[in-house]
Design a protein around this motif. Structure first.
Motif, PDB file in Angstrom:
ATOM      1  N   LEU A  11       1.346  35.699  53.005  1.00 39.27           N
ATOM      2  CA  LEU A  11       0.385  34.627  53.241  1.00 39.27           C
ATOM      3  C   LEU A  11      -0.303  34.289  51.925  1.00 39.27           C
ATOM      4  O   LEU A  11      -0.568  35.185  51.113  1.00 39.27           O
ATOM      5  CB  LEU A  11      -0.694  35.065  54.249  1.00 39.27           C
ATOM      6  CG  LEU A  11      -0.269  35.305  55.689  1.00 39.27           C
ATOM      7  CD1 LEU A  11      -1.455  35.853  56.495  1.00 39.27           C
ATOM      8  CD2 LEU A  11       0.240  34.032  56.325  1.00 39.27           C
ATOM      9  N   THR A  15      -5.531  31.957  52.908  1.00 38.47           N
ATOM     10  CA  THR A  15      -5.220  32.103  54.330  1.00 38.47           C
ATOM     11  C   THR A  15      -5.432  33.542  54.778  1.00 38.47           C
ATOM     12  O   THR A  15      -5.974  33.804  55.864  1.00 38.47           O
ATOM     13  CB  THR A  15      -3.768  31.666  54.609  1.00 38.47           C
ATOM     14  OG1 THR A  15      -3.590  30.336  54.141  1.00 38.47           O
ATOM     15  CG2 THR A  15      -3.439  31.731  56.086  1.00 38.47           C
ATOM     16  N   SER A  16      -5.034  34.484  53.936  1.00 41.73           N
ATOM     17  CA  SER A  16      -5.222  35.895  54.255  1.00 41.73           C
ATOM     18  C   SER A  16      -6.706  36.233  54.380  1.00 41.73           C
ATOM     19  O   SER A  16      -7.116  36.964  55.294  1.00 41.73           O
ATOM     20  CB  SER A  16      -4.560  36.760  53.177  1.00 41.73           C
ATOM     21  OG  SER A  16      -4.740  38.121  53.470  1.00 41.73           O
ATOM     22  N   LEU A  19      -7.996  34.872  57.641  1.00 35.40           N
ATOM     23  CA  LEU A  19      -7.505  35.699  58.741  1.00 35.40           C
ATOM     24  C   LEU A  19      -8.332  36.978  58.868  1.00 35.40           C
ATOM     25  O   LEU A  19      -8.744  37.368  59.960  1.00 35.40           O
ATOM     26  CB  LEU A  19      -6.022  36.035  58.531  1.00 35.40           C
ATOM     27  CG  LEU A  19      -5.379  36.960  59.560  1.00 35.40           C
ATOM     28  CD1 LEU A  19      -5.411  36.348  60.954  1.00 35.40           C
ATOM     29  CD2 LEU A  19      -3.949  37.292  59.137  1.00 35.40           C
ATOM     30  N   LYS A  30      -5.624  41.325  63.389  1.00 32.15           N
ATOM     31  CA  LYS A  30      -4.910  40.263  62.689  1.00 32.15           C
ATOM     32  C   LYS A  30      -3.584  39.978  63.388  1.00 32.15           C
ATOM     33  O   LYS A  30      -3.178  38.821  63.521  1.00 32.15           O
ATOM     34  CB  LYS A  30      -4.651  40.666  61.231  1.00 32.15           C
ATOM     35  CG  LYS A  30      -5.895  40.770  60.389  1.00 32.15           C
ATOM     36  CD  LYS A  30      -5.495  41.230  58.983  1.00 32.15           C
ATOM     37  CE  LYS A  30      -6.687  41.673  58.185  1.00 32.15           C
ATOM     38  NZ  LYS A  30      -6.302  42.169  56.862  1.00 32.15           N
ATOM     39  N   SER A  31      -2.933  41.033  63.841  1.00 34.24           N
ATOM     40  CA  SER A  31      -1.657  40.854  64.546  1.00 34.24           C
ATOM     41  C   SER A  31      -1.829  40.005  65.800  1.00 34.24           C
ATOM     42  O   SER A  31      -1.006  39.135  66.097  1.00 34.24           O
ATOM     43  CB  SER A  31      -1.057  42.203  64.927  1.00 34.24           C
ATOM     44  OG  SER A  31      -0.629  42.890  63.772  1.00 34.24           O
ATOM     45  N   LEU A  34      -2.369  36.366  64.723  1.00 37.77           N
ATOM     46  CA  LEU A  34      -1.118  35.769  64.265  1.00 37.77           C
ATOM     47  C   LEU A  34      -0.143  35.551  65.425  1.00 37.77           C
ATOM     48  O   LEU A  34       0.551  34.529  65.480  1.00 37.77           O
ATOM     49  CB  LEU A  34      -0.479  36.632  63.178  1.00 37.77           C
ATOM     50  CG  LEU A  34      -1.215  36.626  61.836  1.00 37.77           C
ATOM     51  CD1 LEU A  34      -0.590  37.641  60.884  1.00 37.77           C
ATOM     52  CD2 LEU A  34      -1.194  35.244  61.219  1.00 37.77           C
ATOM     53  N   ALA A  37      -1.402  32.528  67.349  1.00 39.83           N
ATOM     54  CA  ALA A  37      -1.197  31.313  66.557  1.00 39.83           C
ATOM     55  C   ALA A  37       0.279  30.926  66.528  1.00 39.83           C
ATOM     56  O   ALA A  37       0.633  29.757  66.679  1.00 39.83           O
ATOM     57  CB  ALA A  37      -1.723  31.511  65.134  1.00 39.83           C
ATOM     58  N   LEU A  38       1.149  31.915  66.360  1.00 45.97           N
ATOM     59  CA  LEU A  38       2.577  31.635  66.326  1.00 45.97           C
ATOM     60  C   LEU A  38       3.075  31.153  67.692  1.00 45.97           C
ATOM     61  O   LEU A  38       3.856  30.205  67.787  1.00 45.97           O
ATOM     62  CB  LEU A  38       3.359  32.874  65.884  1.00 45.97           C
ATOM     63  CG  LEU A  38       4.867  32.701  65.741  1.00 45.97           C
ATOM     64  CD1 LEU A  38       5.200  31.581  64.766  1.00 45.97           C
ATOM     65  CD2 LEU A  38       5.498  34.005  65.301  1.00 45.97           C
TER      66      LEU A  38
END
Length: 132
Positions: A11, A15-16, A19, A30-31, A34, A37-38
């Motif tokens: 990333l 962005t990181s 997050l 964070k997982s 993500l 979001a994905l």
């Protein structure tokens, strides 16, 4: 619990950082962020697929409806102007003119019958058909 598969990706720093901040504030990992979001992004791609499948067809239908509305306005305006013209050039019948009223009623009935015949045949006078 559904099995999870590990992925590695890079990333951009900005962005990181965003997050990490979101994970700290939201009390989620964070997982998880993500993954959500994905999943959302992939779901949106599915909507795009529907757009690709049906978008052109819906656009054609919308264009057809727009033309119908436009044509309807033209027809109504034409009719209104014709009626105004007819009323302006023909004086009203006298109260006792029964013969004039009867002739008018006969002409009106003939007009309605002609419209009914044209509609039943699928003919349109303005499309080059004889119509009279």
């Amino acid at each position: 619990m559904a099995p999870k598969i590990r992925h590695q990706f890079l990333l951009p720093k900005a962005t990181s950082d965003r997050l990490a901040e979101l994970a700290r504030k939201g009390g989620v990992t964070k997982s998880d962020i993500l993954a959500q979001a994905l999943a959302y992004w992939l779901d949106r791609k599915g909507v795009s697929e529907l757009d690709e499948r049906f978008g052109r067809r819906l656009d054609r239908l919308a264009n057809s409806l727009d033309r119908l509305v436009r044509d309807s306005h033209i027809e109504l305006e034409t009719l209104a102007l014709f009626i105004r013209y007819e009323l302006a050039i023909h004086p009203p019948l006298a109260e006792g003119d029964q013969a004039g009223r009867a002739a008018g009623a006969l002409r009106f009935d003939a007009f309605l019958n002609q419209v009914a015949r044209q509609v039943a045949k699928g003919k349109r006078t303005l499309e080059g058909g004889e119509g009279h």
